[in-house]
Design an enzyme around this catalytic site. Structure first.
Site, short mmCIF file in Angstrom:
data_model
loop_
_atom_site.label_atom_id
_atom_site.label_comp_id
_atom_site.label_asym_id
_atom_site.label_seq_id
_atom_site.Cartn_x
_atom_site.Cartn_y
_atom_site.Cartn_z
CG ASP A 156 -2.22 0.79 1.00
OD1 ASP A 156 -2.13 1.99 0.64
OD2 ASP A 156 -3.31 0.23 1.16
CE1 TYR A 186 -14.94 2.13 -7.45
CE2 TYR A 186 -17.33 1.86 -7.32
CZ TYR A 186 -16.06 1.55 -6.87
OH TYR A 186 -15.91 0.64 -5.83
P1 NAD Z 1 -9.97 1.84 0.96
O1 NAD Z 1 -9.89 3.11 0.20
O2 NAD Z 1 -10.06 1.90 2.43
O3 NAD Z 1 -8.71 0.92 0.58
C1 NAD Z 1 -8.06 0.95 -0.65
C2 NAD Z 1 -6.56 0.95 -0.39
O4 NAD Z 1 -5.88 0.87 -1.65
C3 NAD Z 1 -6.08 2.23 0.30
O5 NAD Z 1 -5.36 1.94 1.48
C4 NAD Z 1 -5.19 2.91 -0.75
O6 NAD Z 1 -4.08 3.60 -0.18
C5 NAD Z 1 -4.73 1.69 -1.55
N1 NAD Z 1 -4.30 2.09 -2.90
C6 NAD Z 1 -5.03 2.80 -3.82
N2 NAD Z 1 -4.29 3.01 -4.92
C7 NAD Z 1 -3.09 2.41 -4.71
C8 NAD Z 1 -1.91 2.30 -5.49
N3 NAD Z 1 -1.81 2.86 -6.69
N4 NAD Z 1 -0.87 1.61 -4.97
C9 NAD Z 1 -0.94 1.06 -3.73
N5 NAD Z 1 -2.04 1.15 -2.96
C10 NAD Z 1 -3.10 1.81 -3.43
O7 NAD Z 1 -11.20 1.02 0.36
P2 NAD Z 1 -11.90 -0.31 0.88
O8 NAD Z 1 -13.25 0.03 1.37
O9 NAD Z 1 -10.99 -1.08 1.76
O10 NAD Z 1 -12.12 -1.08 -0.50
C11 NAD Z 1 -11.24 -2.06 -1.00
C12 NAD Z 1 -11.75 -2.58 -2.35
O11 NAD Z 1 -13.10 -3.06 -2.22
C13 NAD Z 1 -11.77 -1.53 -3.46
O12 NAD Z 1 -11.39 -2.15 -4.67
C14 NAD Z 1 -13.22 -1.11 -3.55
O13 NAD Z 1 -13.58 -0.67 -4.85
C15 NAD Z 1 -13.93 -2.40 -3.18
N6 NAD Z 1 -15.26 -2.10 -2.60
C16 NAD Z 1 -15.41 -1.82 -1.28
C17 NAD Z 1 -16.68 -1.57 -0.77
C18 NAD Z 1 -16.95 -1.35 0.68
O14 NAD Z 1 -18.08 -1.51 1.08
N7 NAD Z 1 -15.99 -0.99 1.51
C19 NAD Z 1 -17.80 -1.55 -1.64
C20 NAD Z 1 -17.59 -1.82 -3.00
C21 NAD Z 1 -16.31 -2.11 -3.47
#
Ligand code: NAD
Ligand code: UDP
Length: 389
Positions: A48, A184
């Site tokens: 990350d 998205y």
């Molecule tokens: P989040 O934003 O908390 O976590 C995403 C992480 O990815 C972050 O820590 C960010 O720093 C890291 N990241 C982003 N770009 C990066 C890069 N280029 N290099 C390295 N790290 C990078 O989001 P989350 O809620 O934990 O979601 C995780 C996944 O689940 C995502 O793909 C999201 O689309 C999917 N999702 C989550 C939910 C939910 O309910 N939380 C709903 C639909 C989809």
């Protein structure tokens, strides 16, 4: 603690594996790392750009799982170390994304790049090196429900066939290009199609996860405390912030949209089943949500207000919510998902998973955490005189 006698759903012993987890420092990643450290023997290469949410797992060296989790500060956009980590691992889990609706309008390019272009090398390296991939997509790939196009008073709106979202049957219905929420959704859909095609043509072993509003502690940030003052996180953090500051909760366009919320700890159980049961999870797309926890956003606001008052001991505001237009809140071009109820047949059949926690219970534990973590810092921030500089 990790036990030597752990078996999968078919009674076979589970071998310790190395997992390359990209986006491990985010909300879902932090809970998954916690679970893997506390309950399994697996190793995690945690990738990350941030690690604040997993710092408690990385230090000190005396932690019982020390040595099983390693943090790699890597931006997957442009770092040649990524392929090496994927090669070292048995399984890659890709969580990295920009997935906050407020960003879809204001950072549309970053949204498309992070959800599609930046994920391409991950899929490629997994496919070329014959490594298994669990890719995180979203329930937003379904877009709008068929029912939303029916007249408001149509009895067909009550028919589940017009709103239940089913992995292998529901269409993906997006709005126009100007409504950038769907960029998205579209980027996520295209990467799903690519992962699927790699499976079909080149034998990539994959699982796709479609989360339906997973919520719990450590989701996003509280503006002005552990994130930018002007930032707009997802609804749980927005409403928590309002409650902590004693402000009314803002209902976008009347708060009529509906969501089903699942407790992060329930959802993580589902991901662990996928990790440890490849024969049952490979080649599948899984909805992961809680169809029993459906509310309108207005009902969510009312319930959070009641729960917060209970856990904080502070009386609720006389007028706990205010209406705000989406244009005012998110800017021009906002659009919303009307209703999201997951069909649970596939995950149930393949992995026997069911969510357990009611919305009230998950809000009670989450808001207890929010109050304990942030109430004092908010009090201090509010009482601090504005700096003369
Ligand atoms: P989040 O934003 O908390 O976590 C995403 C992480 O990815 C972050 O820590 C960010 O720093 C890291 N990241 C982003 N770009 C990066 C890069 N280029 N290099 C390295 N790290 C990078 O989001 P989350 O809620 O934990 O979601 C995780 C996944 O689940 C995502 O793909 C999201 O689309 C999917 N999702 C989550 C939910 C939910 O309910 N939380 C709903 C639909 C989809
Ligand atoms: N929302 C709201 N007030 C807020 C934040 C969000 O009414 O302070 C609404 C938003 O318009 C959407 C729902 O809450 O209808 C869920 O938003 P979230 O950002 O959590 O993500 P989504 O489920 O839309 O992907």
């Amino acid at each position: 603690m990790a036990s030597a006698a752990r078996v999968d759903l078919d009674g076979n012993p589970i071998k310790a594996m190395t997992i390359c987890m990209i986006g491990a420092g985010g909300f879902i990643g932090s809970h998954l790392c916690e679970k893997l450290m506390a309950e399994t023997p697996h190793k995690v290469l945690a990738v990350d750009v941030y690690n604040d949410k997993i710092k408690h797992l990385l230090e000190p060296a005396s932690l019982p799982w020390a040595g099983r989790i390693q943090f790699h500060r890597i931006n997957i956009k442009n770092d040649s170390r990524l392929e090496g980590l994927i090669k070292m691992a048995d399984l890659t889990i890709n969580l990295a994304a920009i997935c906050t609706p407020a960003d879809y309008n204001t950072r549309p390019l970053d949204t498309i790049y992070s959800n599609f272009i930046d994920a391409l090398p991950v899929v490629k390296y997994c496919s070329e090196n014959n490594k298994r991939l669990i890719h995180f997509s979203t329930c937003e790939v379904y877009g709008k429900t068929i029912g939303s196009f029916l007249p408001k008073d149509s009895p067909m709106r009550q028919d589940p066939a017009y709103f239940i979202l089913k992995e292998d049957a529901s269409p993906c219905i997006f709005g126009s290009i100007e409504k950038q929420r769907w960029s998205y959704a579209c980027a996520k859909q295209l990467i799903e199609r690519l992962v699927y095609a790699e499976g079909a043509e080149n034998g990539l072993e994959f699982t796709i996860v479609r989360p339906f509003n997973w919520i719990g502690p450590r989701m996003d940030f509280i503006p002005g405390i552990d994130g930018p003052s002007e930032g707009v996180p997802r609804v749980l953090a927005c409403f928590s912030n309002n409650l902590l500051r004693g402000e009314p909760l803002k209902l976008v366009d009347g708060g009529q949209s509906q969501r089903t919320f699942v407790y992060i700890k329930d959802a993580i159980e589902a991901v662990l089943l996928m990790i440890e049961n490849p024969a049952r999870a490979n080649g599948h797309i899984f909805n992961v949500g809680n169809p029993n926890n459906e509310v309108t956003v207005r009902q969510l606001a009312e319930m959070m207000t009641e729960v917060y008052s209970k856990v904080s001991g502070e009386p609720a505001l006389e007028v706990p919510t205010i209406d705000v237009s989406s244009k005012e809140f998110y800017g021009e071009g906002y659009d919303d998902s009307d209703k999201r109820i997951p069909d649970m047949t596939i995950i149930n059949t393949q992995l026997g998973w069911n969510p357990k926690t009611s919305l009230w219970d998950l809000l009670e534990s989450t808001l207890t955490y929010q109050h304990r973590t942030y109430a004092e810092a908010i009090k201090q921030a509010i009482s601090k005189p504005i700096a003369s500089s």
